[in-house]
Design a protein around this motif. Sequence first.
Motif, PDB file in Angstrom:
ATOM      1  N   GLN A   1      37.795  37.408  41.788  1.00 16.83           N
ATOM      2  CA  GLN A   1      38.324  36.969  42.923  1.00 16.83           C
ATOM      3  C   GLN A   1      37.983  37.932  43.978  1.00 16.83           C
ATOM      4  O   GLN A   1      37.601  37.674  45.228  1.00 16.83           O
ATOM      5  CB  GLN A   1      39.792  36.465  43.039  1.00 16.83           C
ATOM      6  N   GLN A   2      38.326  39.162  43.738  1.00 17.40           N
ATOM      7  CA  GLN A   2      37.890  40.297  44.656  1.00 17.40           C
ATOM      8  C   GLN A   2      36.388  40.423  45.078  1.00 17.40           C
ATOM      9  O   GLN A   2      36.095  40.781  46.213  1.00 17.40           O
ATOM     10  CB  GLN A   2      38.343  41.523  44.062  1.00 17.40           C
TER      11      GLN A   2
ATOM     12  N   ALA B   1      43.726  27.659  46.769  1.00 19.43           N
ATOM     13  CA  ALA B   1      44.219  28.965  46.850  1.00 19.43           C
ATOM     14  C   ALA B   1      43.395  29.832  47.808  1.00 19.43           C
ATOM     15  O   ALA B   1      43.804  30.485  48.728  1.00 19.43           O
ATOM     16  CB  ALA B   1      44.363  29.771  45.510  1.00 19.43           C
ATOM     17  N   ARG B   2      41.797  29.600  47.582  1.00 18.95           N
ATOM     18  CA  ARG B   2      41.155  30.112  48.673  1.00 18.95           C
ATOM     19  C   ARG B   2      40.952  29.658  49.938  1.00 18.95           C
ATOM     20  O   ARG B   2      40.857  30.353  50.876  1.00 18.95           O
ATOM     21  CB  ARG B   2      39.656  29.923  47.920  1.00 18.95           C
ATOM     22  N   ALA B   3      41.383  28.329  50.107  1.00 20.41           N
ATOM     23  CA  ALA B   3      41.198  27.847  51.642  1.00 20.41           C
ATOM     24  C   ALA B   3      42.713  28.162  52.386  1.00 20.41           C
ATOM     25  O   ALA B   3      42.556  28.017  53.314  1.00 20.41           O
ATOM     26  CB  ALA B   3      41.075  26.188  51.304  1.00 20.41           C
ATOM     27  N   MET B   4      43.690  28.524  51.614  1.00 19.91           N
ATOM     28  CA  MET B   4      44.947  28.688  52.427  1.00 19.91           C
ATOM     29  C   MET B   4      45.212  29.765  53.340  1.00 19.91           C
ATOM     30  O   MET B   4      44.340  30.806  53.104  1.00 19.91           O
ATOM     31  CB  MET B   4      46.144  28.720  51.210  1.00 19.91           C
TER      32      MET B   4
ATOM     33  N   VAL C   1      41.501  38.173  30.349  1.00 20.31           N
ATOM     34  CA  VAL C   1      41.184  36.969  31.272  1.00 20.31           C
ATOM     35  C   VAL C   1      41.782  37.387  32.439  1.00 20.31           C
ATOM     36  O   VAL C   1      41.069  37.312  33.681  1.00 20.31           O
ATOM     37  CB  VAL C   1      41.595  35.693  30.787  1.00 20.31           C
ATOM     38  N   GLU C   2      43.317  37.745  32.645  1.00 20.76           N
ATOM     39  CA  GLU C   2      43.725  38.231  33.945  1.00 20.76           C
ATOM     40  C   GLU C   2      42.898  39.169  34.651  1.00 20.76           C
ATOM     41  O   GLU C   2      42.880  39.098  35.958  1.00 20.76           O
ATOM     42  CB  GLU C   2      45.116  38.796  33.542  1.00 20.76           C
ATOM     43  N   ASP C   3      42.481  40.326  34.041  1.00 19.01           N
ATOM     44  CA  ASP C   3      41.939  41.384  34.591  1.00 19.01           C
ATOM     45  C   ASP C   3      40.522  40.873  35.183  1.00 19.01           C
ATOM     46  O   ASP C   3      40.186  41.021  36.341  1.00 19.01           O
ATOM     47  CB  ASP C   3      41.594  42.590  33.774  1.00 19.01           C
ATOM     48  N   TRP C   4      39.880  40.114  34.411  1.00 19.45           N
ATOM     49  CA  TRP C   4      38.446  39.494  34.949  1.00 19.45           C
ATOM     50  C   TRP C   4      38.525  38.517  35.948  1.00 19.45           C
ATOM     51  O   TRP C   4      37.986  38.788  37.110  1.00 19.45           O
ATOM     52  CB  TRP C   4      37.839  38.951  33.706  1.00 19.45           C
TER      53      TRP C   4
ATOM     54  N   GLY D   1      48.266  31.912  42.726  1.00 19.80           N
ATOM     55  CA  GLY D   1      46.730  32.105  43.233  1.00 19.80           C
ATOM     56  C   GLY D   1      46.615  32.399  44.767  1.00 19.80           C
ATOM     57  O   GLY D   1      46.045  33.146  45.350  1.00 19.80           O
ATOM     58  N   ALA D   2      47.449  31.584  45.711  1.00 22.74           N
ATOM     59  CA  ALA D   2      47.899  32.080  46.889  1.00 22.74           C
ATOM     60  C   ALA D   2      48.179  33.223  47.367  1.00 22.74           C
ATOM     61  O   ALA D   2      47.483  33.901  48.126  1.00 22.74           O
ATOM     62  CB  ALA D   2      48.437  30.761  47.722  1.00 22.74           C
ATOM     63  N   ALA D   3      49.301  33.541  46.799  1.00 21.27           N
ATOM     64  CA  ALA D   3      50.018  34.867  46.862  1.00 21.27           C
ATOM     65  C   ALA D   3      49.104  36.097  46.403  1.00 21.27           C
ATOM     66  O   ALA D   3      49.102  37.180  47.189  1.00 21.27           O
ATOM     67  CB  ALA D   3      51.137  34.884  46.194  1.00 21.27           C
ATOM     68  N   ALA D   4      48.321  36.003  45.575  1.00 18.85           N
ATOM     69  CA  ALA D   4      47.171  36.972  45.140  1.00 18.85           C
ATOM     70  C   ALA D   4      46.279  37.233  46.091  1.00 18.85           C
ATOM     71  O   ALA D   4      45.809  38.442  46.255  1.00 18.85           O
ATOM     72  CB  ALA D   4      46.389  36.881  43.845  1.00 18.85           C
TER      73      ALA D   4
END
Length: 327
Positions: free
Chosen positions: A163-164, A272-275, A155-158, A301-304
């Motif tokens: 997101q990428q 996280a996407r809008a930040m 799940v983490e890798d997916w 999520g924001a840091a990623a």
Amino acid sequence: MRPTEIKKALELLVPLGQPAFVWGAPGVGKSQIVAQTARLLGRELVDLRAVLLDPVDLRGIPKIGQDDVARWCPPSFLPRCGSGILFLDELNAAPPLVQAACYQLVLDRKLGEYELPAGWTVVAAGNRESDRAVTHRMPSALANRFVHLDFEPSVEDWIAWAQQENMPEELVAFIRFRPSLLHCFDPSGPEKAFPSPRTWEYAGRIVQSRPEEALEYALLKGTVGEGAAAEFTGFCRLCRDLPEPEAVLAAPDSAPVPEEPAVLYALCEALARAMNPATMDGLVRYASRLPAEFGVLLVRGAAARDKAVLDSGAFTRWATANAQVLF
């Protein structure tokens, strides 16, 4: 092995010229990992579907030379120069005679009079017999020529990949909320469509096209199966009623905090996407009002998405206040 571990293994094995075989259930992303590895290493990729080949397709055809000696003309799809990965996909689904034709190519890097260039490495992939896919038992003589890597979805890798690739935020939030649905495959079941990393990618493209609601459900049902489609479309309806992320970041101390976990997952993904660096202080203040696990999810999520977040004063203050949750 997780996808990131498979990729690291291939990054090591390919430059060594060591043949590798990636095993995994249908739809987990075996072919994509091999393609990503080729791009990362800056190598060409020749993708051959072994199941579509006949033994003579690999050997080529003979021609008579001026000395009246027959010589084999190898097929054009076999590489002749440079460096790359010769990818034999679905190798164990190929007929036994085709697999036998690969013996010499895999071990000796030759096939009749053809020789695989020094910069090329053979990588193969296939489904497991337990998946009840179309397979033929791989002869031990061929199996012994590979390093075998077992692919397990993560799940983490997916999520990192999604997101990428800018998959829809509601899809990423849904997989966080229902991680068991990333890959839900029953080999004995009658369903034609089932959730897998590959079919969720298809689902994401469908959602991005914004079809009308009835058509969207029908398409998702045919992509990830009826149960997963019903859950996902219900989740999407919740997501589309969320407050605007920009409004939350503009008023982090007064913006409402949802109680439903599903809504919180979706809102954290959207925020996280809008930040951006200018709204990081507001994001941290809102994160401090969330249940601890969702506050961590939001800030991580924001840091990623933007590593600069880690150098901000707002993040430092938040991390200090939440050290017991982070560590």
